[in-house]
Motif scaffolding. Structure first.
Motif, mmCIF file in Angstrom:
data_model
loop_
_atom_site.group_PDB
_atom_site.id
_atom_site.type_symbol
_atom_site.label_atom_id
_atom_site.label_comp_id
_atom_site.label_asym_id
_atom_site.label_seq_id
_atom_site.Cartn_x
_atom_site.Cartn_y
_atom_site.Cartn_z
ATOM 1 N N GLN A 1 0.561 76.669 20.268
ATOM 2 C CA GLN A 1 -0.333 75.755 20.958
ATOM 3 C C GLN A 1 -1.360 76.532 21.765
ATOM 4 O OE1 GLN A 1 1.529 73.302 23.951
ATOM 5 N NE2 GLN A 1 3.129 74.819 24.360
ATOM 6 N N ARG A 2 -2.456 75.852 22.030
ATOM 7 C CA ARG A 2 -3.530 76.453 22.809
ATOM 8 C C ARG A 2 -4.180 75.380 23.675
ATOM 9 N NH1 ARG A 2 -7.209 81.018 22.311
ATOM 10 N NH2 ARG A 2 -9.264 80.554 23.196
ATOM 11 N N PHE A 3 -4.293 75.670 24.964
ATOM 12 C CA PHE A 3 -5.042 74.822 25.881
ATOM 13 C C PHE A 3 -6.385 75.485 26.157
ATOM 14 C CE2 PHE A 3 -0.721 73.506 26.848
ATOM 15 C CZ PHE A 3 -0.846 72.146 27.091
ATOM 16 N N GLN A 4 -7.431 74.697 26.234
ATOM 17 C CA GLN A 4 -8.728 75.221 26.662
ATOM 18 C C GLN A 4 -9.390 74.215 27.587
ATOM 19 O OE1 GLN A 4 -11.634 77.602 24.229
ATOM 20 N NE2 GLN A 4 -12.809 75.708 24.317
ATOM 21 N N LEU A 5 -9.826 74.690 28.730
ATOM 22 C CA LEU A 5 -10.518 73.864 29.708
ATOM 23 C C LEU A 5 -11.958 74.334 29.822
ATOM 24 C CD1 LEU A 5 -10.432 71.699 31.991
ATOM 25 C CD2 LEU A 5 -9.838 73.566 33.562
ATOM 26 N N LYS A 6 -12.883 73.414 29.657
ATOM 27 C CA LYS A 6 -14.310 73.722 29.798
ATOM 28 C C LYS A 6 -14.877 72.942 30.974
ATOM 29 C CE LYS A 6 -17.361 71.980 26.911
ATOM 30 N NZ LYS A 6 -18.172 71.736 25.686
ATOM 31 N N LEU A 7 -15.537 73.645 31.876
ATOM 32 C CA LEU A 7 -16.191 73.042 33.035
ATOM 33 C C LEU A 7 -17.665 73.402 32.989
ATOM 34 C CD1 LEU A 7 -13.600 74.074 35.768
ATOM 35 C CD2 LEU A 7 -13.742 71.864 34.602
ATOM 36 N N GLY A 8 -18.524 72.436 33.244
ATOM 37 C CA GLY A 8 -19.944 72.715 33.177
ATOM 38 C C GLY A 8 -20.749 71.916 34.179
ATOM 39 N N LEU B 1 -2.059 71.788 18.818
ATOM 40 C CA LEU B 1 -0.676 72.083 18.484
ATOM 41 C C LEU B 1 -0.577 72.280 16.984
ATOM 42 C CD1 LEU B 1 2.412 72.071 19.363
ATOM 43 C CD2 LEU B 1 2.373 69.681 18.647
ATOM 44 N N THR B 2 -0.009 73.422 16.546
ATOM 45 C CA THR B 2 0.191 73.689 15.125
ATOM 46 C C THR B 2 1.676 73.850 14.854
ATOM 47 O OG1 THR B 2 -1.947 74.782 14.913
ATOM 48 C CG2 THR B 2 -0.337 75.224 13.209
ATOM 49 N N LEU B 3 2.162 73.085 13.897
ATOM 50 C CA LEU B 3 3.568 73.131 13.527
ATOM 51 C C LEU B 3 3.786 74.164 12.428
ATOM 52 C CD1 LEU B 3 4.228 69.285 13.432
ATOM 53 C CD2 LEU B 3 4.499 70.851 15.365
ATOM 54 N N ALA B 4 5.045 74.530 12.206
ATOM 55 C CA ALA B 4 5.371 75.518 11.183
ATOM 56 C C ALA B 4 4.948 75.039 9.801
ATOM 57 C CB ALA B 4 6.870 75.816 11.211
ATOM 58 N N SER B 5 4.919 73.730 9.586
ATOM 59 C CA SER B 5 4.523 73.161 8.297
ATOM 60 C C SER B 5 3.031 73.289 8.031
ATOM 61 C CB SER B 5 4.914 71.684 8.236
ATOM 62 O OG SER B 5 4.202 70.942 9.227
ATOM 63 N N GLY B 6 2.259 73.650 9.064
ATOM 64 C CA GLY B 6 0.808 73.717 8.946
ATOM 65 C C GLY B 6 0.114 72.488 9.476
ATOM 66 N N ALA B 7 0.862 71.425 9.750
ATOM 67 C CA ALA B 7 0.266 70.226 10.350
ATOM 68 C C ALA B 7 -0.191 70.534 11.770
ATOM 69 C CB ALA B 7 1.274 69.085 10.354
ATOM 70 N N SER B 8 -1.205 69.832 12.220
ATOM 71 C CA SER B 8 -1.739 70.080 13.558
ATOM 72 C C SER B 8 -2.104 68.776 14.240
ATOM 73 C CB SER B 8 -2.961 70.997 13.497
ATOM 74 O OG SER B 8 -4.032 70.361 12.821
ATOM 75 N N ASN C 1 -3.731 66.227 11.577
ATOM 76 C CA ASN C 1 -4.106 66.761 10.274
ATOM 77 C C ASN C 1 -2.876 67.318 9.575
ATOM 78 O OD1 ASN C 1 -6.663 67.270 12.144
ATOM 79 N ND2 ASN C 1 -7.384 67.085 10.040
ATOM 80 N N SER C 2 -2.736 66.968 8.296
ATOM 81 C CA SER C 2 -1.605 67.474 7.537
ATOM 82 C C SER C 2 -1.906 67.400 6.050
ATOM 83 C CB SER C 2 -0.343 66.658 7.841
ATOM 84 O OG SER C 2 0.761 67.155 7.115
ATOM 85 N N ASP C 3 -1.398 68.370 5.301
ATOM 86 C CA ASP C 3 -1.470 68.338 3.843
ATOM 87 C C ASP C 3 -0.190 67.703 3.311
ATOM 88 O OD1 ASP C 3 -3.851 69.622 4.086
ATOM 89 O OD2 ASP C 3 -3.166 71.556 3.324
ATOM 90 N N ILE C 4 -0.363 66.653 2.512
ATOM 91 C CA ILE C 4 0.778 65.911 1.975
ATOM 92 C C ILE C 4 0.641 65.850 0.464
ATOM 93 C CG2 ILE C 4 2.000 63.704 1.965
ATOM 94 C CD1 ILE C 4 0.902 63.209 4.774
ATOM 95 N N GLU C 5 1.718 66.158 -0.249
ATOM 96 C CA GLU C 5 1.693 66.088 -1.706
ATOM 97 C C GLU C 5 2.280 64.758 -2.157
ATOM 98 O OE1 GLU C 5 3.266 68.511 -5.671
ATOM 99 O OE2 GLU C 5 3.392 69.426 -3.676
#
Length: 735
Positions: A236-243, A290-297, A373-377
């Motif tokens: 996971q990654r958090f990003q805060l932008k202030l302007g 958030l990115t899961l081990a399956s590649g879904a985010s 987002n996820s790739d599903i077959e």
């Protein structure tokens, strides 16, 4: 207002989920771009253009209008010459204040109040952007609220992985100055970026009788990004932008009569000597991936923008005479009024005094959005599934006043005591819940994109008595719409592919106006082909049709509407806009010299499908009887941009040529009368750069190389010019 009490940050921390950029030895920009990068653009079942950081540096433009000249399907109405408040249309939508497109920064809505007051009087500084993305066709469904023309996404500078920074100093004509600096780094799990920007100029217009002659502007922009990431099977990654940004500009809507424009297009009448825009803008944007081990985010954004502006400007004469009337015919019964405007004659009575207004407005725009987002077959087919949800609130508070000003014998304006009065006092608010589903299905060499957007919008306007502040009435409106779309791209061989798409277009209605105001709706079609060769040559041709069942316009000062009509919407019934977009890119290598070539061309035609009277001025001119088949204003048939140059090791030279055919100031048929014609023009820009080392670069630009004198607008009060020839030089130091 309730919109300002929405508890964004606690809600964000409660539900935010998001993912990490891969920790490679550089920032993976494909994760920054909504387009997914150049490879994704090539197979997009819809029109998408990516202008990356390398392309932005070719001409060192600080004006978004000049940047977008390289994008097919764009129609622009320039205004001040510096791009302070651009007017952007896509595929024939009204360019006025970019209100008919979805404007975003880093994937979140960037307009001051995109639902309740979509006219964008604020536009982010493009100098601090690393890319510009433009979407048209079925690709726009997920980027509402405006899905007819398209969307523009500005990509701010990402946090660099390796500690680095830059100092960029530029100086040029009319005391143009730009100072920009940034520095940032990733430090373990943490990252940061700090950047500052200041841009100013004295302006290129000459104000009658002014001691300093300044018609320029000053802009400041400060931004900070902070990030934290955790890597693993679930990252996971958090990003805060202030302007924070602000502007002071001595800008006006007042133009010139045709005769005065022909004599000196850069003159400004004395009546505009007090005109001034001031605004302040602040933003907070929290992004969590958030990115899961399956590649879904899962990606979540929480954002809030606060914007306050006050445009003090001349509006009309106190006796009711409009500035447009006088400038269309400054002789006869209008002669004395014209002399007052130009400062050559003092006001002799109340009718000849000028009404100058303070248009004070406060905007709030905030919301939370998330997408999965996820790739599903399924059945042996790969489905790239994206599901998005957004809750958004915005509002605008208008407190507009006017006061009589007398023109004195010396050409100065003086306020008339006891004449200050409030003209407009109201509040608009909107709450919108949007859900979309997009599925990219890969079938051999065919990519099928299915999209569905559903949106519910609740909006209201509260009108107050301008004199007492007592609430007069409330107008409420609820809109629910479902927008389907489908796009198909098929790769016929290694180099050539074809695309086609159809989607439902929608622009929300706003409260205000008389009668049953309907939202703008259309069915949009496109078909075309793309070519990519192994040697790097690229080409694209797309034919489009936007078939409106309901065409709408919204009143503003820019299109000449009166105070009591500003913000009101009007309907025009059916309309059609059709056109062709074409682009070509190639590079040729001769010895050690590279010769790039890029060409974009747009053909557009738009006309009204029904006869009606423009009772407010929202479509061009109050009282104009519009007939079936009348052509839409500010839509040139032809726009052609050619960019070429020469590169060799440490130096480069680039040339850009823009041709735009004539267009109408107001709707009409046949030959365009001189008073309503925005003439065709061709403008050349040149840039050059020399790299002394990897850290030090000198560059220079010349905008409007041949000093073409041309009209960019005849609204709302007279003809206004494009920027004359301007020379800028700069130096960049990387560290």
């Amino acid at each position: 207002m309730s919109v300002s009490r929405f508890p964004l940050l606690p809600l964000a921390l409660a539900i935010a989920s998001a993912a990490s950029y891969a920790a490679d030895d550089q920032v993976e920009l494909d994760n920054v771009y909504i387009t997914g990068g150049e490879d994704q653009v090539r197979t997009q079942p819809g029109s998408a253009t990516l202008i990356d950081d390398i392309a932005l540096e070719e001409f060192e433009y600080t004006d978004i209008n000049r940047i977008l000249n390289a994008v097919p399907g764009v129609n622009l109405q320039q205004e001040d010459g510096y791009g302070l408040r651009p007017n952007i249309g896509l595929r024939g939508t009204s360019p006025e204040r970019s209100k008919k497109i979805t404007l975003m920064e880093d994937g979140v809505l960037a307009g001051p109040s995109p639902y309740s007051a979509p006219a964008a009087y604020y536009f982010p500084n493009v100098s601090r952007m690393s890319a510009v993305e433009v979407f048209k066709g079925p690709a726009t469904i997920q980027y509402g609220p405006a899905t007819i023309g398209g969307a523009v996404n500005l990509v701010s500078r990402p946090i660099p992985f390796i500690a680095s920074g830059e100092l960029d100093v530029q100086y040029g004509s009319d005391n143009f100055q730009r100072y920009e600096s940034w520095y940032g780094a990733e430090r373990g799990q943490f990252g940061y970026l700090i950047e500052g920007l200041r841009v100013s100029a004295d302006g290129f217009k000459d104000l009658d009788g002014a001691a300093d002659g300044s018609t320029g502007f000053e802009r400041n922009d400060i931004n900070t990004k902070l990030s934290w990431e955790s890597l693993g099977r679930i990252s996971q990654r958090f990003q805060l932008k202030l302007g924070y940004a602000d502007e002071t500009s001595d800008e006006t809507y007042l133009g010139l009569s045709r005769a005065d424009f022909d004599a000196d297009p850069y003159r400004r009448y004395a009546a505009s000597q007090l005109d001034n825009m001031e605004w302040q803008h602040s933003t907070i944007h929290l992004n969590h991936l958030l990115t899961l081990a399956s590649g879904a985010s899962l990606t979540t954004d929480v954002y809030r923008h606060d914007f306050h502006r006050d445009w003090f400007k001349v509006n009309k004469f106190a006796g009711g005479k409009t500035l447009q009337e006088v400038l269309l015919d400054p002789t006869g019964v209008n002669a004395d009024f014209y002399q007052v405007i130009s400062g050559n004659q003092a006001s002799v009575n109340n009718d000849e005094q000028l009404l100058i207004g303070s248009n004070d407005r406060t905007y709030v725009s905030q919301g939370i959005q998330t997408r999965f987002n996820s790739d599903i077959e399924l059945a042996g087919l790969i489905n790239q599934l994206e599901v998005g949800l957004r809750y958004h609130q915005d509002s605008v508070e208008r407190d507009q006043s006017e006061q009589n000003y007398a023109m004195l014998a010396g050409g100065e304006l003086q306020a008339v005591a006891g004449t200050l009065f409030t003209t407009t006092l109201n509040e608009d608010e909107a709450k919108a819940l949007a859900l979309y589903i997009k599925d990219d299905i890969q079938l051999d060499t065919t990519r099928i994109t299915l999209g569905l957007r559903h949106e519910t919008i609740e909006s209201e306007r509260i009108n107050y008595n301008p004199n007492t502040g007592v609430k007069l009435n409330k107008q409420e409106m609820t809109q629910t719409v479902t927008l389907p779309g489908i796009g198909v791209f098929t790769q016929l061989n290694a180099e050539f592919g074809v695309l086609a798409g159809v989607h439902k277009g929608f622009t929300a209605a706003t409260p205000g106006g008389s009668g049953d105001v309907q939202p703008e709706e259309s069915t949009n079609y496109e078909v075309g082909g793309r070519y990519f060769s192994a040697s790097g040559n690229q080409a694209e041709v797309i034919v489009f049709l936007n078939d409106y069942t309901q065409f709408s316009g919204t009143c503003s000062f820019q299109n000449g509407c009166s105070n009591d009509q500003v913000g009101n919407q009007a309907n025009a019934g059916s309309a059609q806009v059709a056109g062709l977009e074409a682009s070509w890119k190639s590079e040729h290598q001769i010895a050690n010299v590279t010769l790039p070539l890029a060409l974009t061309y747009t053909f557009s035609q738009g006309e009204f499908g029904e006869a009606f009277e423009d009772t407010s001025g929202a479509f061009g001119e109050k009282g104009l009887q519009i007939e079936q088949g009348y052509e839409i204003g500010y839509l040139p048939e032809h726009r052609l941009n050619i960019q070429t140059g020469i590169r060799h090791d440490a130096w480069r030279i680039n040339l850009s040529a823009l041709y735009q055919s004539e267009m109408r100031n107001v709707p009409g048929k046949g030959a365009i009368a001189e008073a309503d014609r925005i003439d065709a023009h061709t403008v050349f820009d040149v840039s050059s750069a020399y790299h002394v080392s990897q850290q030090l670069q000198f560059y220079g630009t010349v905008d409007n190389l041949l000093d073409e004198q041309y009209v960019v607008s005849a609204k709302p009060y007279g003809f206004r010019p494009g920027k004359p020839r301007s020379l800028n030089v700069g130096v960049k130091l990387k560290f």
